[in-house]
Structures are given as C-alpha cells and as structure tokens.
Design an enzyme around this catalytic site. Sequence first.
Site, PDB file in Angstrom:
ATOM      1  CB  CYS A  27     -15.673  28.816  26.969  1.00 40.43           C
ATOM      2  SG  CYS A  27     -15.386  29.208  28.704  1.00 40.43           S
ATOM      3  CB  CYS A  54     -19.139  -4.722  37.396  1.00 44.24           C
ATOM      4  SG  CYS A  54     -19.693  -5.894  36.145  1.00 44.24           S
ATOM      5  CG  HIS A  55     -17.547  -0.885  38.318  1.00 46.27           C
ATOM      6  ND1 HIS A  55     -16.264  -1.181  37.930  1.00 46.27           N
ATOM      7  CD2 HIS A  55     -18.268  -0.788  37.173  1.00 46.27           C
ATOM      8  CE1 HIS A  55     -16.201  -1.235  36.610  1.00 46.27           C
ATOM      9  NE2 HIS A  55     -17.406  -1.009  36.122  1.00 46.27           N
ATOM     10  CB  CYS A 112     -22.754   1.007  37.742  1.00 44.13           C
ATOM     11  SG  CYS A 112     -23.438   1.999  36.415  1.00 44.13           S
ATOM     12  CB  CYS A 158      -8.373  28.678  26.345  1.00 43.96           C
ATOM     13  SG  CYS A 158      -9.247  27.513  25.311  1.00 43.96           S
ATOM     14  CB  CYS A 207     -10.717  34.412  29.558  1.00 38.72           C
ATOM     15  SG  CYS A 207     -11.761  35.357  28.440  1.00 38.72           S
ATOM     16  CG  HIS A 208      -9.576  30.459  31.333  1.00 32.21           C
ATOM     17  ND1 HIS A 208     -10.349  30.629  32.461  1.00 32.21           N
ATOM     18  CD2 HIS A 208     -10.437  30.125  30.344  1.00 32.21           C
ATOM     19  CE1 HIS A 208     -11.631  30.396  32.156  1.00 32.21           C
ATOM     20  NE2 HIS A 208     -11.705  30.101  30.873  1.00 32.21           N
ATOM     21  CB  CYS A 225     -19.882   0.372  31.226  1.00 34.50           C
ATOM     22  SG  CYS A 225     -18.340   0.086  32.136  1.00 34.50           S
ATOM     23  NE  ARG A 230     -15.344   1.823  30.228  1.00 28.71           N
ATOM     24  CZ  ARG A 230     -14.951   0.586  29.981  1.00 28.71           C
ATOM     25  NH1 ARG A 230     -13.699   0.242  30.151  1.00 28.71           N
ATOM     26  NH2 ARG A 230     -15.782  -0.308  29.547  1.00 28.71           N
TER      27      ARG A 230
END
Lengths: 109, 288
Positions: free
Chosen positions: B140, B207-208, B204, B103, B106-107, B249, B245
């Site tokens: 990449c 609840c949230h 979703c 990585c 390039c970075h 849920c 996650r």
Amino acid sequence: MAENVVPRVRVPRDASAGESVSVRTLISHPMESGARRGSDGNLIPRSIINRFTCEFNGEMVIDVTIEPSVSTNPYFQFDAVVNETGTFAFTWYDDDGSVYTDTADITVA
Amino acid sequence: MTRKALLGGASAAIIAALAAGVGLADIRTGDSLVINGEIEIITETAPPEHLAGVFNTIYSGWVFRTDETRAMQADDFDNPGMLYVEQGIEAFNTAMGTEGNSCASCHENPESLADVRSTYPQWDEAHGEVQTVEMQVLECQTERMGVAEPYGYDSQQMRNMVALIASVGRGQLVNVAMDGPASEAWELGREIYYTQYGQMELSCAQCHENNYGNLIRADHLSQGQINGFPTYRLKNANIVSVHGRFRGCIRDTRGEPYAIGSPEFVALELYVASRGNGLTVEGPAVRN
C-alpha cells in the site's frame, strides 16, 4: 523530552457512599532509568515520571515518589473510599518539568 | 511383581507420555479468555486436519502463561500492547506519501480490516507470492500511497500498524489457506519447521511439538502458535513481530537466522499460522 506521553485513568462512574472503589491509572512513558548506555557507549540521560498524585475534591488520596527502577508505562491501581460525589484529579510529574493531568468524575448515589 | 517387570512398566509409561507430547502437568487447561467482557477467544480446540495425529488439542500461548499475565490480556486497559495499537490508530489516520492519502482514505476505519489478520499470510495473485500483513502494508505504501520511505519490516511503526490490524480482528477464527498456489510456500515452511538449526541442532518441532508444557529453563514451552502476534512481551516492554520471534528462536539454537521479511520466514509464518487454524486472533497478546 519524552514522546507519546498520554495519561489514562479508569474509575467507576457511580458508587454508593462509603464504598471502596478501584482506581486504575496508566501513563505511557519510556521511563529511561539513566543507567543504560546507547549504541554510542554513552549513558542515556535519565527521563522518568518521578511523582504521581491523586486528589479527590482537593483531598490527597495518594502521593507516590517514583524511582528509576520502575518500568516503562507506569501503572498504578489502588482503592479509594468515596463518601460524596466529586472528581478525582490525577497528576504526573516528569523529570523534564512537564506535568500531565487527567480527571475522572464519580457520582455517589 | 519382579523388579524387572516394575522397571519395564515404568519405562513403558514414560514412552507413552512422550509419544503423546504430554508435558501439561503444570499447565491449567480448560480456562476461557474473554477480552473486555465481550470478545470470546478460543484458547484450545481440535487441531486442523494436517496436524491430526500430532496434537490432540491445539493451545494458544495464553494457556501456558501465569494467572497474572493471562489477566492482563483480558482487559484492554491492562494490556500494554494496546498502547501501541493507539499509536497505530494515529498513523492509520495520518496522511503519508505523495498521494496525500492516509490508510483511512481507502479503508475508512481499522474495523473494515477485521478479517485480515486471521487470513494472512495469503497468496497474492498480482505479485505471484505469499504475502504477510507487513508486506501488504508495504505494498500500500509504495505502490498506492507514494511513500518515499516506507516502514521497515520490523520497525516500531510497522509493528504498531500490524498490532492495530490484529486488534480489530480479535476473536476471528484463524483460517489460513495452505492449498492452491500457496502450497509451495507452505511446504517450504513445513520443511523449515522440521529442520534442525544451529549448534544446538534444534528444530521448531523439538520444542513446540514434542515438549510443549515442559520447562525450558524457568519457562514453559508453548506450542509456538502465532495467533497472538504481534505480542506484547513483558521482557521487551514492547510488541514483538512474528519474524522477530522466529529470529529469536533460531538465534537461541545458536544458528544464523534468516533475514526478517525473507521468503523463508514468510513461508514459515504461513506454515505456523496454518497450525493455528481453529484458534482465534488475539493480537496484541500479552506474554512473558
């Protein structure tokens, strides 16, 4: 043999004589308890850090026996009184016989 | 006052409380998080325009956690998620694939990717799709590095790499573009967000959005913000990806989750990320 086992410590660089300093230590380790079963149904062999010690200039500060119930990546924090300039030496003992060490210097003004 | 009037007054108050989405009685707001004494994190702020009228304030998941969990995130030495970031740094500097590049070829360094986590998912013109950070890493690996066996979307190595990319972007304002060519995916994500799934028939939002701050069993529901991902979860003793996650849920609704890395989850990630526009990147955050 546990992989990616790296000890880390955090100790203040300076202190005044007789001061209580906070010492933090962490070692990355899977801490496999020996009570879990793998996907094949067989027990995964126990592999833990079973003892941790800290010495200051050759004097034992803390000596810990660690049991299988301790979680992944054991983290210990404790206070130590320093009266003189010196070196904390930390040692972790692995079930597989490996011994991991680290040190930290502290200057007492 | 008559008995009837008393009852009427009480139920009106309850309705008002529900309408405002208030469940913050047990939650201490107004605290600030500074990581390592230098990275300032915005944990509560005004909602983005598209959520005006839904929330008065958007909160990072950090706000909903206990003092002990909050404190772990304030110092990298105490944050177990940083162990995975360290492994990510190692992988970042290791050559992989037929081109013999890492990585870093390039970075240069991870810090050069500081604005990635805050702006992803984003539209990729060349591929004509919305891409997550994970998809960008895979691109990449397969198209430029010649890696025969690229990371699995939710593999430990991938989560380590994404955690590294998030960690260098901590403190950056989340600013995900939802207009232009990304709008189609955003709309799909929005639809998924408000769709009730599973035997429990839960969306979703139920609840949230409607119940954040209230207890779900012994735990406080958050607003479901994803600015802290990949997140170190104490219960997993590992870092968890956004899609991991989401899957958890939907599984908890007793539904059949979409596949990790599927267009549906990418769309949902874009939409949920846009709900956090104005918060700051926290990954790897510490949650229970």
